[in-house]
Motif scaffolding. Structure first.
Motif, PDB file in Angstrom:
ATOM      1  N   ALA A  92      69.241  55.443  55.084  1.00 33.19           N
ATOM      2  CA  ALA A  92      69.247  56.551  54.122  1.00 33.19           C
ATOM      3  C   ALA A  92      67.832  56.906  53.696  1.00 33.19           C
ATOM      4  N   SER A 144      62.452  62.929  56.839  1.00 37.06           N
ATOM      5  CA  SER A 144      63.344  64.044  57.187  1.00 37.06           C
ATOM      6  C   SER A 144      63.270  64.390  58.681  1.00 37.06           C
ATOM      7  N   GLN A 198      72.024  51.530  53.626  1.00 34.52           N
ATOM      8  CA  GLN A 198      71.442  51.696  52.291  1.00 34.52           C
ATOM      9  C   GLN A 198      70.493  50.539  52.002  1.00 34.52           C
ATOM     10  N   SER A 246      63.367  62.143  45.305  1.00 36.35           N
ATOM     11  CA  SER A 246      63.575  62.246  46.749  1.00 36.35           C
ATOM     12  C   SER A 246      64.769  61.396  47.163  1.00 36.35           C
ATOM     13  N   HIS A 247      65.195  61.572  48.400  1.00 39.02           N
ATOM     14  CA  HIS A 247      66.319  60.776  48.910  1.00 39.02           C
ATOM     15  C   HIS A 247      65.964  59.294  48.940  1.00 39.02           C
ATOM     16  N   ALA A 289      67.918  56.523  46.770  1.00 39.19           N
ATOM     17  CA  ALA A 289      68.604  55.405  47.447  1.00 39.19           C
ATOM     18  C   ALA A 289      68.323  54.056  46.779  1.00 39.19           C
TER      19      ALA A 289
END
Ligand code: PLP
Length: 378
Positions: A95, A99, A119, A330-331, A335
């Motif tokens: 995850a 990008s 994860q 951000s992702h 996470a």
């Protein structure tokens, strides 16, 4: 100016710029041309490929030039799935990838592929056991980065490669090593990844050039990324970017030459920054700063976009760029499953051979002033 964004990009080393000027203005022939000027360019590209391959621990014939790390990632993923088309349509990734990996994976779900996103734990770690647990008969690709660009966590690529082999998995292993190459130990042949993505501009080379390592056993099975004049052994046509390649190779040669000193200095600057910034009440480390050049911190309750712009006005460059996009974490930060205050305060500082203790002191003063002159959010 105090620059703390080496994970975003690095200045081109003067010798690399010189090599580029030479390729642009003197040795400017087309490597495909048959006269001496063309041959000179062809020989130069071959020698430059060998320099980068040696630093990566592979034969020159296994290294293909691309236009950037993003292109290498996209190509690796598509090619691996084409090669593994009879294995299945399952992909394992994390995850917290860049990008350049997540977006192609997202697009592939529209085409019937199934993606498992591993994860990380609270410290940003991903383990080989997680990969093993997610592995299926129909897994065609495992794509896991070598160093996380936001937290500096190092992921266990060699161990994952060993596990895939031990399980007799047919899945191919790709690693995005854009933040790892010449920053942490990485050896194509010993680590055992099938595909490895690199980019020049993170190590003192120019923007606009990258490379993809393709393991020898895969080379004859690859589908061309670009069809045309047959450059890059027919797999990625297009006249070679001779100046960019010259700059890439020169930056690699210089860095490889003084690697231990550069890494020791980078690590020392990171440790000094860590010590100083952690002395500011409430500042915390995010992730595990395994890589020598990346430190992710949070000033809980103080939105990092304000910190970044206030420091920017003082000539101090840090990043919330990928750590905070349009006011949202951000992702990668998301996470880590932090509190809202911790996530909003996340910022990244990254280091290089030119970072000085005085710059770290200026950064510390500016962060402290920011904290003392504002009220926390929420
Ligand atoms: N992968 C990682 C981990 C990165 O940090 C970056 C750049 O930020 C990329 C891929 C993309 O590389 P490029 O800018 O050469 O396309």
């Amino acid at each position: 100016m105090y620059y703390f964004d080496y994970a975003a990009t690095t200045p081109v080393a003067p010798e690399a710029a010189e090599a580029m000027v030479h390729a642009l203005t003197r040795a400017f022939g087309n490597p495909s041309a048959q006269y001496p000027l063309g041959r000179e360019a062809r020989d130069a590209v071959a020698a430059q490929r060998a320099v980068i391959a040696q630093a990566l621990g592979c034969d020159a014939g296994a290294l293909y030039f691309t236009s950037c790390g993003t292109e290498s990632d996209n190509w690796a993923i598509r090619a691996a799935l084409h090669i593994g088309r009879h294995t299945g349509r399952h992909i394992i990734t994390t995850a917290v990838e860049h990008s350049a990996v997540l977006e192609p994976c997202k697009a592939l779900t529209q085409e019937g592929y199934e993606v498992t996103y591993l994860q990380p734990d609270h410290a940003g770690r991903i383990t080989a056991d997680q990969v093993e647990a997610a592995l299926r008969e129909d897994t065609a690709l495992v794509s896991i980065m070598a160093v996380n660009n936001e937290t500096g966590n190092v992921y266990p690529i060699a161990e994952i490669a060993r596990q895939l082999k031990a399980r007799k998995s047919r899945a191919l292993l790709h690693t995005d090593a854009v933040q790892a190459f010449l920053k942490v130990p990485l050896h194509a042949q010993e680590d055992g990844a099938d595909l490895i993505s690199l980019s020049a501009h993170k190590i003192g080379g120019p923007k606009g050039v990258g490379a993809l390592y393709i393991a020898p056993a895969l080379q004859s099975k690859m589908i061309p990324l670009l069809r045309g004049g047959g450059q890059e052994q027919g797999l990625r046509s297009g006249t070679e970017a001779t100046a960019q390649i010259a700059g890439f190779a020169k930056a690699v040669a210089q860095r490889a030459d003084q690697l231990e000193e550069i890494l020791a200095h980078t690590r020392a600057m990171r440790d000094y920054a860590l010590e100083r910034l952690l002395s500011i009440p409430t500042v915390q480390v995010l992730g595990t700063p395994d890589a020598p050049h990346i430190l992710c911190l949070t000033l809980p309750g103080y939105p990092s976009q304000n910190l970044v712009s206030e420091l920017g006005d003082k000539g101090i460059c840090i990043s919330a760029g990928s750590a905070c996009h349009k006011g949202k974490p951000s992702h990668v930060i998301a996470a880590l499953r932090l509190s809202k205050k911790e996530a909003a305060g996340a910022f990244r500082i990254s280091f290089g051979e030119k970072t000085t203790p005085e710059a770290v002191d200026a950064l510390y003063d500016a962060v402290l002033t920011h904290k003392n002159s504002r009220f926390p959010m929420l």
